[in-house]
Design an enzyme around this catalytic site. Structure first.
Site, short mmCIF file in Angstrom:
data_model
loop_
_atom_site.label_atom_id
_atom_site.label_comp_id
_atom_site.label_asym_id
_atom_site.label_seq_id
_atom_site.Cartn_x
_atom_site.Cartn_y
_atom_site.Cartn_z
N GLN A 178 10.11 -47.05 -22.64
CA GLN A 178 11.38 -46.53 -23.18
C GLN A 178 12.25 -47.62 -23.80
O GLN A 178 13.19 -47.30 -24.52
CB GLN A 178 12.17 -45.82 -22.08
CG GLN A 178 11.46 -44.57 -21.55
CD GLN A 178 12.33 -43.85 -20.55
OE1 GLN A 178 12.29 -44.14 -19.37
NE2 GLN A 178 13.15 -42.93 -21.03
N CYS A 228 15.66 -36.71 -19.98
CA CYS A 228 15.00 -37.99 -20.24
C CYS A 228 15.82 -38.78 -21.24
O CYS A 228 16.28 -38.24 -22.25
CB CYS A 228 13.60 -37.76 -20.78
SG CYS A 228 12.71 -39.28 -21.16
N LEU A 229 15.97 -40.07 -20.97
CA LEU A 229 16.76 -40.93 -21.85
C LEU A 229 16.09 -41.10 -23.22
O LEU A 229 16.75 -41.51 -24.17
CB LEU A 229 16.96 -42.30 -21.20
CG LEU A 229 17.75 -42.28 -19.88
CD1 LEU A 229 17.73 -43.66 -19.24
CD2 LEU A 229 19.18 -41.82 -20.10
N GLU A 235 8.78 -40.85 -14.19
CA GLU A 235 8.64 -42.24 -14.65
C GLU A 235 7.17 -42.63 -14.77
O GLU A 235 6.77 -43.33 -15.71
CB GLU A 235 9.38 -43.19 -13.72
CG GLU A 235 10.89 -42.94 -13.62
CD GLU A 235 11.59 -42.85 -14.97
OE1 GLU A 235 11.17 -43.53 -15.93
OE2 GLU A 235 12.54 -42.06 -15.08
NI NI Z 1 12.20 -40.23 -19.19
#
Ligand code: NI
Length: 187
Positions: free
Chosen positions: A51, A98-99, A141
């Site tokens: 990410q 989710c980022l 994750e």
């Molecule tokens: Ni995520």
């Protein structure tokens, strides 16, 4: 320490399996420190290396509401075992975000129990078993390290909602990211 840009769905590193960590050195320590800072700023309960554009098998968590592990930690080269999924559609309290798919939320069924084995920042092995929301975070994750976003696991009609959101936001192509504390988004 610095806050790192978080890449958005469509960036190739999010959609391919990450590589094992082999060097437990100062650079790894610096990356983990930056990931903690980025996760806190986002804010998020977990952040995986892909990410932040790094295709390595590690993620951090920051989640106090459980007794099975430290409130904050890093899992390097993890393995995850999960209980069988219970059949049926996800409940309203099973909404995930989710980022790397920021500002959107969709319901997803997850296993109720998970056993994580991983290495810590020094390469030492550890493990814990957990349930509830923390087990969900571990599954979310861990998936990032295999190139999976939670939206890839959605069932109809949630999957359709995620596809629409991706189009509406102009995601699904390389080169997009956001910076916690600067860009007004949340995951
Ligand atoms: Ni995520």
């Amino acid at each position: 320490m610095s806050i790192l840009p978080i890449v958005i769905s469509g960036e190739p590193v999010l959609h391919r399996p990450a590589e094992p960590v082999t060097e437990f050195d100062a650079a790894l320590r610096a990356l983990v420190d930056d990931m903690y800072e980025t996760c806190e700023a986002a804010p998020g309960v977990g952040l995986a290396a892909p990410q932040v554009g790094i295709g390595k098998r590690l993620f951090v968590w920051m989640y106090e509401d459980q007794d099975d592990a430290p409130a904050r930690g890093v899992a390097i080269n993890p393995t995850l075992w999960i209980a069988p999924l219970e059949p049926g559609l996800p409940g309203e309290d099973e909404v995930e975000g989710c980022l790397s798919f920021p500002g959107e939320r969709f319901a997803l069924r997850r296993a109720s129990r998970a056993l994580l084995r991983a290495q810590d920042i020094d390469g030492a092995p550890f493990e814990f078993e957990t349930g509830g929301w923390f087990a969900r975070i571990m599954q979310h994750e861990y998936d990032h390290l295999d190139g999976l976003l939670y939206v890839d696991r959605l069932q109809h009609p949630e999957s359709r909602g995620a596809q629409k959101a991706e189009r509406r936001n102009g995601w699904g192509k390389p080169g997009l990211s956001w910076l916690p504390g600067v860009d007004d988004l949340e995951g």
